[in-house]
Write a protein that holds these residues in place. Structure first.
Motif, PDB file in Angstrom:
ATOM      1  N   ALA A 121      -1.567   6.527   9.138  1.00 18.74           N
ATOM      2  CA  ALA A 121      -1.113   6.128   7.803  1.00 18.74           C
ATOM      3  C   ALA A 121       0.298   6.625   7.536  1.00 18.74           C
ATOM      4  N   HIS A 122       0.579   7.865   7.910  1.00 17.77           N
ATOM      5  CA  HIS A 122       1.911   8.430   7.693  1.00 17.77           C
ATOM      6  C   HIS A 122       2.976   7.631   8.447  1.00 17.77           C
ATOM      7  N   ALA A 123       2.615   7.093   9.597  1.00 20.15           N
ATOM      8  CA  ALA A 123       3.575   6.289  10.358  1.00 20.15           C
ATOM      9  C   ALA A 123       3.980   5.032   9.598  1.00 20.15           C
ATOM     10  N   HIS A 124       3.159   4.638   8.629  1.00 21.76           N
ATOM     11  CA  HIS A 124       3.464   3.484   7.774  1.00 21.76           C
ATOM     12  C   HIS A 124       3.989   3.917   6.406  1.00 21.76           C
ATOM     13  N   GLY A 125       4.239   5.214   6.233  1.00 19.39           N
ATOM     14  CA  GLY A 125       4.739   5.713   4.955  1.00 19.39           C
ATOM     15  C   GLY A 125       3.681   5.761   3.877  1.00 19.39           C
ATOM     16  N   ILE A 126       2.405   5.841   4.264  1.00 18.22           N
ATOM     17  CA  ILE A 126       1.292   5.828   3.306  1.00 18.22           C
ATOM     18  C   ILE A 126       0.688   7.219   3.204  1.00 18.22           C
ATOM     19  N   ARG A 127       0.538   7.706   1.962  1.00 21.12           N
ATOM     20  CA  ARG A 127      -0.087   8.999   1.714  1.00 21.12           C
ATOM     21  C   ARG A 127      -1.600   8.860   1.770  1.00 21.12           C
ATOM     22  N   VAL A 128      -2.294   9.954   2.135  1.00 18.08           N
ATOM     23  CA  VAL A 128      -3.748   9.906   2.300  1.00 18.08           C
ATOM     24  C   VAL A 128      -4.412  11.007   1.477  1.00 18.08           C
ATOM     25  N   ILE A 129      -5.399  10.582   0.686  1.00 15.72           N
ATOM     26  CA  ILE A 129      -6.215  11.502  -0.102  1.00 15.72           C
ATOM     27  C   ILE A 129      -7.590  11.581   0.552  1.00 15.72           C
ATOM     28  N   GLY A 130      -8.009  12.771   0.919  1.00 13.70           N
ATOM     29  CA  GLY A 130      -9.321  12.966   1.520  1.00 13.70           C
ATOM     30  C   GLY A 130     -10.359  13.262   0.463  1.00 13.70           C
ATOM     31  N   ALA A 131     -11.498  12.588   0.528  1.00 11.30           N
ATOM     32  CA  ALA A 131     -12.588  12.787  -0.427  1.00 11.30           C
ATOM     33  C   ALA A 131     -13.762  13.468   0.257  1.00 11.30           C
ATOM     34  N   THR A 132     -14.314  14.487  -0.393  1.00 10.74           N
ATOM     35  CA  THR A 132     -15.484  15.169   0.162  1.00 10.74           C
ATOM     36  C   THR A 132     -16.694  14.240   0.178  1.00 10.74           C
ATOM     37  N   LEU A 133     -17.576  14.472   1.147  1.00 11.98           N
ATOM     38  CA  LEU A 133     -18.772  13.661   1.317  1.00 11.98           C
ATOM     39  C   LEU A 133     -19.832  14.082   0.301  1.00 11.98           C
ATOM     40  N   THR A 134     -20.442  13.112  -0.355  1.00 15.29           N
ATOM     41  CA  THR A 134     -21.341  13.383  -1.473  1.00 15.29           C
ATOM     42  C   THR A 134     -22.767  13.687  -0.996  1.00 15.29           C
ATOM     43  N   PRO A 135     -23.573  14.315  -1.854  1.00 13.42           N
ATOM     44  CA  PRO A 135     -24.919  14.761  -1.452  1.00 13.42           C
ATOM     45  C   PRO A 135     -25.875  13.590  -1.216  1.00 13.42           C
ATOM     46  N   TYR A 136     -26.917  13.853  -0.402  1.00 10.79           N
ATOM     47  CA  TYR A 136     -27.970  12.859  -0.229  1.00 10.79           C
ATOM     48  C   TYR A 136     -29.334  13.530  -0.029  1.00 10.79           C
ATOM     49  N   VAL A 154       0.836  -1.208   0.000  1.00 11.42           N
ATOM     50  CA  VAL A 154       0.000   0.000   0.000  1.00 11.42           C
ATOM     51  C   VAL A 154       0.867   1.253   0.000  1.00 11.42           C
ATOM     52  N   ARG A 155       0.570   2.136  -0.930  1.00  9.76           N
ATOM     53  CA  ARG A 155       1.264   3.417  -1.024  1.00  9.76           C
ATOM     54  C   ARG A 155       0.345   4.592  -0.747  1.00  9.76           C
ATOM     55  N   VAL A 156      -0.948   4.437  -1.099  1.00 11.74           N
ATOM     56  CA  VAL A 156      -1.900   5.542  -0.999  1.00 11.74           C
ATOM     57  C   VAL A 156      -3.215   5.033  -0.430  1.00 11.74           C
ATOM     58  N   LEU A 157      -3.867   5.884   0.355  1.00 15.19           N
ATOM     59  CA  LEU A 157      -5.178   5.600   0.923  1.00 15.19           C
ATOM     60  C   LEU A 157      -6.126   6.727   0.523  1.00 15.19           C
ATOM     61  N   ILE A 158      -7.275   6.383  -0.066  1.00 14.83           N
ATOM     62  CA  ILE A 158      -8.328   7.346  -0.364  1.00 14.83           C
ATOM     63  C   ILE A 158      -9.450   7.129   0.632  1.00 14.83           C
ATOM     64  N   VAL A 159      -9.861   8.180   1.329  1.00 13.51           N
ATOM     65  CA  VAL A 159     -10.862   8.054   2.388  1.00 13.51           C
ATOM     66  C   VAL A 159     -12.134   8.783   1.983  1.00 13.51           C
ATOM     67  N   LEU A 160     -13.218   8.026   1.812  1.00 12.79           N
ATOM     68  CA  LEU A 160     -14.558   8.573   1.583  1.00 12.79           C
ATOM     69  C   LEU A 160     -15.466   7.959   2.641  1.00 12.79           C
ATOM     70  N   GLU A 161     -15.522   8.574   3.793  1.00  8.50           N
ATOM     71  CA  GLU A 161     -16.298   7.989   4.888  1.00  8.50           C
ATOM     72  C   GLU A 161     -16.740   9.075   5.847  1.00  8.50           C
ATOM     73  N   GLY A 162     -17.995   8.955   6.287  1.00  2.08           N
ATOM     74  CA  GLY A 162     -18.546   9.915   7.245  1.00  2.08           C
ATOM     75  C   GLY A 162     -20.024  10.189   7.047  1.00  2.08           C
ATOM     76  N   ILE A 163     -20.582   9.873   5.874  1.00  2.00           N
ATOM     77  CA  ILE A 163     -21.982  10.213   5.636  1.00  2.00           C
ATOM     78  C   ILE A 163     -22.912   9.412   6.540  1.00  2.00           C
ATOM     79  N   ASN A 164     -22.547   8.164   6.881  1.00  4.96           N
ATOM     80  CA  ASN A 164     -23.412   7.388   7.782  1.00  4.96           C
ATOM     81  C   ASN A 164     -23.350   7.906   9.209  1.00  4.96           C
ATOM     82  N   ASP A 165     -22.248   8.544   9.579  1.00  5.15           N
ATOM     83  CA  ASP A 165     -22.182   9.182  10.895  1.00  5.15           C
ATOM     84  C   ASP A 165     -23.139  10.370  10.947  1.00  5.15           C
TER      85      ASP A 165
END
Length: 444
Positions: free
Chosen positions: A353-368, A318-329
């Motif tokens: 993630a950075h402690a494992h050398g993994i970059r993180v891309i944050g994704a905005t939460l989509t409409p509902y 793993v080199r990169v993590l994309i995070v799209l999470e939070g709408i259910n919260d």
């Protein structure tokens, strides 16, 4: 809290005295079989793997229980890359005596494979007396000649302790890019609740009785399911890729709303885009979405924060993590009302993630907007969280999924052409729009 679980990696039985694995915790799993001999340094990888497979013990030989000190080990054959994932989402009653044939669609191929099996959410030791992997021809049928027995520490029967995952020995099977694999397990008895991934978006198969794991013909698989049972990942050896990217999320990432059996989830579409890149930029894609999952608290499956290690950071390459999470919260019960809680969670996630050398891309939460759980107050929370994400926060990069799919005339709603019909999930066109919004240069 339901934890991430431990990842136990089987020993490679070539007299090397080292466990295979590149990322995650490795535990020695008992003595090698007496007739295992060392591979010569000059032997090609494929030949060494085939030789190892030929020394596997007869069916019914049981692997010892996992124990011993934890250590990291370098695989003697080459580099492992994660090519497919299904994050455990819960449990269902077991089917004693059944064979489960899981259809998994890999992203990148390689010269050999290994499978990751799971009893992470189980409550009793899981006994498997046969595991196989094969190339899929169609339905539950394997490509003739491609069926391979899967071993663990060189043996074909294994018991996985409750709360743990297990990684197999290398399987001598060349896996093409974008192939469908059949990963089949036979459970001879009742090992308690079965760890599974509920919303597979894929037709899978079950032979109600008997060990049919080695059947090339799928005729015995008379029952179907749209869940994946006991399998949580596939790695490939020496892929023409620079590593892998993990998509961590909920049902929007899991693929709800997209066409069954079509592999049109947005991570699949992202894999299609990455396939056109040269090997030094290409990445395997791992889908760590769980329908109903939350970022901040356990609900359907462990929370995004609590499962981060097992479902993302410990996966191979793993080199990169994309995070799209939070709408259910935001829309769930109880709902999260403090945008600061999201900000703290994202910071924690990125730091880990950075402690494992993994970059993180944050994704905005989509409409509902238009969905039953929508309220103006909850929309205000979503907008504040998205403002934080767009501002960069702790992330190494961002992708504006909200902007990619919202209706310009009603920004709190999905564009009608992307709406699956429930005003929350995306159809195939919407999934493609999400994938196309990802800047491939941001993935490294």
């Amino acid at each position: 809290m339901v934890g991430a679980g431990r990842v136990v990696v089987g020993l490679l039985v070539l007299g090397l005295g080292a466990a295979v694995g590149t990322a995650g915790t490795v535990e020695t799993a008992g003595a090698a079989t007496p007739d295992a001999t060392a591979a010569t340094a000059s032997a090609p990888q494929a030949a060494a793997l085939e030789a190892d497979a030929s020394r596997a013990p007869a069916p019914g030989t049981s692997a010892p229980g996992a124990s011993g000190r934890e250590a990291r080990a370098r695989d003697p054959f080459g580099t492992w890359t994660g090519t497919w994932e299904a994050a455990p989402s819960g449990t269902v009653p077991a089917h004693p005596g059944a064979s489960f044939r899981n259809v998994v669609h890999v992203s990148v191929g390689g010269g050999a494979a290994r499978v990751r099996l799971t009893n992470r959410l189980g409550t009793a030791p899981l006994r498997l007396d046969a595991v196989t992997v094969a190339l899929r021809e169609s339905g539950a049928d394997a490509v003739p000649g491609s069926m391979r027995a899967v071993t663990f520490a060189g043996v074909t029967t294994v018991t996985i302790p409750a709360g743990e995952d297990l990684v197999s020995d290398p399987v001598p099977l060349a896996v093409p890019d974008g192939a469908d694999l059949l990963v089949t397990v036979h459970t001879p008895g009742d090992s308690g609740p079965a760890t599974y991934h509920r919303a597979a978006g894929q037709t899978n198969y079950r032979a109600p009785q008997g060990n049919r794991a080695a059947d090339e013909d799928g005729a015995a698989y008379t029952a179907t399911t749209t869940s994946w049972y006991y399998v949580t990942g596939v790695d490939v050896l020496d892929a023409q890729a620079a590593g892998s990217v993990v998509a961590l999320g909920d049902s929007l990432t899991d693929g709800n709303g997209s066409t069954l059996d079509a592999n049109h989830r947005w991570p699949d579409r992202l894999a299609d885009r990455l396939a056109a890149l040269p090997s030094y930029r290409r990445l395997g894609v791992l889908n760590a979405g769980i329908s109903g999952n939350r970022l901040l608290r356990d609900d359907v499956g462990p929370s995004g924060l609590s499962r981060l290690d097992a479902d993302a950071l410990s996966r191979s390459g793993v080199r990169v993590l994309i995070v799209l999470e939070g709408i259910n919260d935001i829309k769930g019960t109880p709902n999260a009302t403090d945008p600061g809680a999201f900000e703290d969670a994202y910071r924690t996630l990125v730091a880990r993630a950075h402690a494992h050398g993994i970059r993180v891309i944050g994704a905005t939460l989509t409409p509902y907007g238009g969905a039953g759980a929508f309220t103006a107050a909850r929309e205000a929370v979503r907008q504040k969280v998205n403002t934080f994400i767009r501002g960069g926060g702790p992330f190494d990069g961002t992708v504006d999924f909200d902007a990619a799919v919202r209706d310009p005339a009603q920004p709190q709603r999905i564009l009608p052409g992307y709406d699956s019909g429930d005003h929350l999930h995306f159809n195939d066109a919407g999934m493609r729009a999400l994938a196309e919004a990802v800047d491939l240069t941001a993935l490294g």
